[in-house]
Design a protein around this motif. Structure first.
Motif, PDB file in Angstrom:
ATOM      1  N   SER A 192      47.041  47.685  39.511  1.00  0.00           N
ATOM      2  CA  SER A 192      46.821  49.119  39.287  1.00  0.00           C
ATOM      3  C   SER A 192      45.352  49.482  39.423  1.00  0.00           C
ATOM      4  O   SER A 192      45.003  50.549  39.928  1.00  0.00           O
ATOM      5  N   ILE A 193      44.471  48.593  38.980  1.00  0.00           N
ATOM      6  CA  ILE A 193      43.038  48.857  39.079  1.00  0.00           C
ATOM      7  C   ILE A 193      42.577  48.761  40.527  1.00  0.00           C
ATOM      8  O   ILE A 193      41.668  49.481  40.958  1.00  0.00           O
ATOM      9  N   LYS A 194      43.223  47.877  41.312  1.00  0.00           N
ATOM     10  CA  LYS A 194      42.835  47.697  42.720  1.00  0.00           C
ATOM     11  C   LYS A 194      43.531  48.668  43.662  1.00  0.00           C
ATOM     12  O   LYS A 194      43.338  48.581  44.881  1.00  0.00           O
ATOM     13  N   HIS A 195      44.338  49.576  43.137  1.00  0.00           N
ATOM     14  CA  HIS A 195      45.050  50.508  44.001  1.00  0.00           C
ATOM     15  C   HIS A 195      44.053  51.301  44.842  1.00  0.00           C
ATOM     16  O   HIS A 195      42.992  51.712  44.355  1.00  0.00           O
ATOM     17  N   PRO A 196      44.350  51.514  46.130  1.00  0.00           N
ATOM     18  CA  PRO A 196      43.388  52.197  47.013  1.00  0.00           C
ATOM     19  C   PRO A 196      42.882  53.525  46.484  1.00  0.00           C
ATOM     20  O   PRO A 196      41.719  53.887  46.698  1.00  0.00           O
ATOM     21  N   SER A 197      43.742  54.273  45.792  1.00  0.00           N
ATOM     22  CA  SER A 197      43.315  55.582  45.279  1.00  0.00           C
ATOM     23  C   SER A 197      42.294  55.464  44.157  1.00  0.00           C
ATOM     24  O   SER A 197      41.571  56.417  43.863  1.00  0.00           O
ATOM     25  N   ARG A 222      36.046  53.876  42.511  1.00  0.00           N
ATOM     26  CA  ARG A 222      35.426  54.065  41.197  1.00  0.00           C
ATOM     27  C   ARG A 222      35.567  52.817  40.330  1.00  0.00           C
ATOM     28  O   ARG A 222      34.615  52.428  39.634  1.00  0.00           O
ATOM     29  N   ASN A 223      36.730  52.177  40.359  1.00  0.00           N
ATOM     30  CA  ASN A 223      36.924  50.997  39.522  1.00  0.00           C
ATOM     31  C   ASN A 223      36.032  49.847  39.969  1.00  0.00           C
ATOM     32  O   ASN A 223      35.478  49.114  39.139  1.00  0.00           O
ATOM     33  N   PHE A 224      35.887  49.647  41.281  1.00  0.00           N
ATOM     34  CA  PHE A 224      35.013  48.581  41.766  1.00  0.00           C
ATOM     35  C   PHE A 224      33.563  48.893  41.411  1.00  0.00           C
ATOM     36  O   PHE A 224      32.792  47.994  41.041  1.00  0.00           O
ATOM     37  N   LEU A 225      33.171  50.174  41.513  1.00  0.00           N
ATOM     38  CA  LEU A 225      31.814  50.561  41.124  1.00  0.00           C
ATOM     39  C   LEU A 225      31.582  50.290  39.638  1.00  0.00           C
ATOM     40  O   LEU A 225      30.532  49.764  39.253  1.00  0.00           O
ATOM     41  N   GLU A 226      32.548  50.652  38.797  1.00  0.00           N
ATOM     42  CA  GLU A 226      32.427  50.373  37.362  1.00  0.00           C
ATOM     43  C   GLU A 226      32.294  48.880  37.109  1.00  0.00           C
ATOM     44  O   GLU A 226      31.484  48.436  36.291  1.00  0.00           O
ATOM     45  N   VAL A 249      36.911  48.410  32.446  1.00  0.00           N
ATOM     46  CA  VAL A 249      36.884  48.912  33.819  1.00  0.00           C
ATOM     47  C   VAL A 249      38.204  49.583  34.156  1.00  0.00           C
ATOM     48  O   VAL A 249      39.273  49.006  33.990  1.00  0.00           O
ATOM     49  N   GLY A 250      38.137  50.821  34.632  1.00  0.00           N
ATOM     50  CA  GLY A 250      39.316  51.520  35.120  1.00  0.00           C
ATOM     51  C   GLY A 250      40.312  51.923  34.068  1.00  0.00           C
ATOM     52  O   GLY A 250      41.423  52.335  34.406  1.00  0.00           O
TER      53      GLY A 250
END
Length: 692
Positions: free
Chosen positions: A84-89, A93-97, A455-456
């Motif tokens: 869910s955190i790696k979902h494209p949408s 933001r999650n990777f940046l966090e 994160v996320g």
């Protein structure tokens, strides 16, 4: 290869076409890095097309801090994050966090990071990038001195650095910092705040390392948080009974010290312990010459260890800002120790709780140095003060206690395995800033969690704070109606109360009339019917019918008056008091009586608002509660009801029910505070109208 080629062409095209006009003028913190990424083959290779240019620069900075490549960063994220955190949408933001939190967890270990302008700029740029993380959200890089960040970005990044903010108070901190700039935070204000925070930390270190009160605080390793009364133009006065002494006041993380001023030195300090369970009460107090209560500039401290209360006065020409500041920081330390005792927190986590309180006071001092454009309440920037005021604040503290227990368990496990903790704590932050408070723990890496941030996702603490703030908004709206209906003067409050209880008075008069047998027929009928109802045991049905009637009345009123304002209570204002009467009203006894009358009027006005469905949600709850009570009274025999009442009264404070009673009592009190009061309009008397 196609992605790399496309990225290279885009970067080269932007530079060649002059799309980045900042290259021709004043460069920003992003300029050189972005230019380097555009020209360097490795930079183009590490460019992530899912991220905005600003986010790419920030991720590159984070990778340099941690000493790993951007590609390795992404591989670690893919292996540790859930689907869910790696979902494209949500990826950008999650990777940046993820990158920001990991870099901050390492950066905050460096001593003196707040004095490093690059670190200040890094944290601010993280907020900028957080607002535009995806490639679609920011096609071009636009960063200049006019760039600002919003509340959500600040509340997301700042709590990852315990010195800068925490989850509970970060929203209030942002409101104070951005009050004069339209709800957006400029870097100049943010940097000024961090500079003030650094100065507050240096002052704390200097004071705590001094010999001041060393003979009394060395055993506990107490840190001196604030000192006042050393300047003759701003004295501190201590009142005990009819005696008054000027002196020096010192607050540590365990106690309050007052040293009376002698001719050339200070007397032995009076110690007021804030860490022990002494049933302490700290509240604002009025002072004045010869015992009169005229000036609202003092703090009253009371405990079972003192024979009489102690009043500490903070004289100032205008207002009581100085007193409010001291009241807030004293309470913060007191509430922190109450939290420690209530949840039986010991060892490392005890020092962690005190560190949170200390950092909160340091942030408050930094904000005062910034000089906000609008007044603010000191307690809103202190975690334990705020939890005491917020609806559901006890739930926030319970969540914080569970998190502390979890972190302690993780710390124990990590120490046994040698892996280190996965999140930075307030205690570790203080230790890295050069302020040792007990034992600390080293942070190795943050993973997907840093301190109180995930994160996320939102943590349990963030959810508790969010729910509490939602309830607080309702309380504020209700409080606004209460402030609007408070009237001044004993005679005026009596007139309002008389009008509000008019139906009850009339009913009482009618019952007295029946009891007096002035009308024998009516009195006989009433006595006969009442006796028969009591004899047959129908009294419960009568009460049930009354409650049912009230509930139906509330529902019908809500249906009929939906969308219409509540009718105002029209009260005939009494004649104005003369000068002598006003002077007499200043006396303490009359002031207390007036306050009691105001509270009584507010209670009655709230009941009126409930009956007239001024607050539909609360009115519905009341209607449902009344229906439920009516059902119980209709079904259960009277002896069982009496038994339940007996058990309810005599088992409230039993060990089994004490905790639940306190919780439900608080819930009921918070619900009551959220109910608005019916409006009141004061009208002139007929005689005054005739005179006019």
């Amino acid at each position: 290869m196609a992605v790399v080629s496309k990225t290279r062409n885009m970067l080269e095209g932007l530079v060649r076409d002059g799309s980045f006009k900042w290259l021709l003028g004043n460069q920003t913190s992003f300029d050189e890095e972005f230019e380097e990424m555009a020209k360097s083959p490795s930079g183009r290779k590490n460019w992530l097309p899912e991220l905005s240019p600003m986010a790419n620069v920030i991720v590159r900075r984070c990778s340099r801090i941690l000493g790993i490549s951007m590609e390795e960063f992404r591989e670690n994220f893919n292996s540790e994050a859930s689907d869910s955190i790696k979902h494209p949408s949500r990826f950008a933001r999650n990777f940046l966090e993820y990158c920001c939190f990991r870099a901050l967890a390492l950066s905050t270990q460096m001593t003196g990071n707040l004095s490093d302008k690059r670190f200040r700029r890094l944290t601010y740029d993280m907020m900028l990038a957080w607002e535009t993380p995806g490639a679609a959200s920011q096609p071009l890089l636009t960063v200049d001195e006019e760039s600002t960040v919003g509340r959500e970005a600040f509340s997301r990044i700042a709590p990852a650095i315990p010195a800068i903010g925490d989850v509970v108070t970060c929203d209030n901190l942002f409101e104070v910092l951005a009050a004069s700039t339209g709800g957006r935070l400029y870097f100049s204000v943010y940097e000024k705040y961090l500079i003030g925070l650094e100065r507050a930390i240096k002052k704390l270190k200097t004071q705590s390392e001094s010999s001041l009160l060393s003979a009394f605080r060395s055993s506990n390793g107490e840190k001196i948080l604030e000192i006042d009364g050393t300047v003759t133009t701003q004295p501190v006065l201590q009142h005990v009974g009819i005696s008054t002494w000027p002196g020096r006041l010192t607050l540590t993380d365990h106690a309050l010290y007052f040293e009376a001023l002698r001719v050339v030195s200070y007397d032995k300090p009076k110690i007021y312990d804030l860490s022990d369970d002494l049933k302490q009460i700290v509240k604002p107090e009025l002072t004045g010459p010869w015992g009169t209560r005229l000036f609202d500039k003092a703090v009253m401290y009371k405990s079972i260890s003192l024979s009489e209360p102690v009043v500490i006065e903070f004289p100032e020409l205008k207002g009581h800002t100085r007193r409010d500041y001291w009241l807030a920081i004293i309470r913060e330390i007191l509430y922190a120790h109450e939290f420690i005792r209530k949840f039986q927190i010991e060892g490392f986590q005890r020092n962690e709780v005190l560190s949170k309180a200390i950092l909160g006071i340091l942030r408050l001092q930094a904000v005062q140095e910034v000089g906000p454009a609008v007044p603010f309440r000191s307690e809103t920037l202190l975690m334990f003060n705020l939890c005491d005021h917020l609806p559901g604040g006890d739930l926030i503290l319970e969540t914080l206690a569970r998190m502390s227990a979890s972190l302690e368990s993780d710390r124990t496990n990590n120490l046994s395995t040698g892996s280190g903790m996965r999140s930075i704590s307030a205690l570790a932050m203080l230790s890295n800033l050069g302020i040792a408070l007990g034992t600390s723990s080293t942070v190795s890496e943050a993973g997907l969690a840093v301190g109180e941030m995930v994160v996320g996702d939102t943590t349990a603490l963030e959810r508790a704070v969010r729910e509490s703030r939602t309830s607080f908004k309702k309380v504020e709206l209700a409080q606004a109606t209460i402030d609007g209906v408070k009237v001044e003067g004993i005679d005026t409050n009596l007139a309002v109360m008389k009008e509000l209880i008019f139906p009850v008075v009339e009913l009482g008069k009618y019952l007295i009339f029946l009891a007096s047998w002035d009308d024998p027929f009516k009195s006989l009928v009433f006595s006969s019917v009442s006796s028969y109802v009591i004899f047959r045991g129908w009294l419960g049905y009568v009460f049930a019918l009354v409650l049912l009637f009230i509930a139906v009345f509330i529902v019908l009123t809500r249906c009929c008056n939906q969308g219409r304002p509540v009718d105002e209570v029209k009260v005939t204002a009494p004649p104005t008091m003369n000068t002598m009467e006003q002077l007499l009203a200043v006396q303490n006894s009359i002031s207390q009586m007036e306050e009691l009358m105001q509270e009584g009027n507010i209670a009655l006005l709230k009941l009126r608002a409930l009956l007239l469905s001024a607050f539909p949600q609360a009115s519905e709850r009341v209607a449902v509660a009344l229906l439920f009570m009516a059902l119980i009274l209709a079904i259960l025999p009277g002896k069982y009801i009496l038994l339940l009442i007996f058990l309810e009264i005599f088992t409230r404070n039993s060990p089994v029910r004490k905790a639940s009673t306190e919780r439900w009592t608080r819930r009921l009190r918070e619900w009551w505070f959220s109910i608005p009061a019916a409006p009141v309009v004061l009208e002139g008397s007929k005689e005054e109208k005739k005179r006019k």
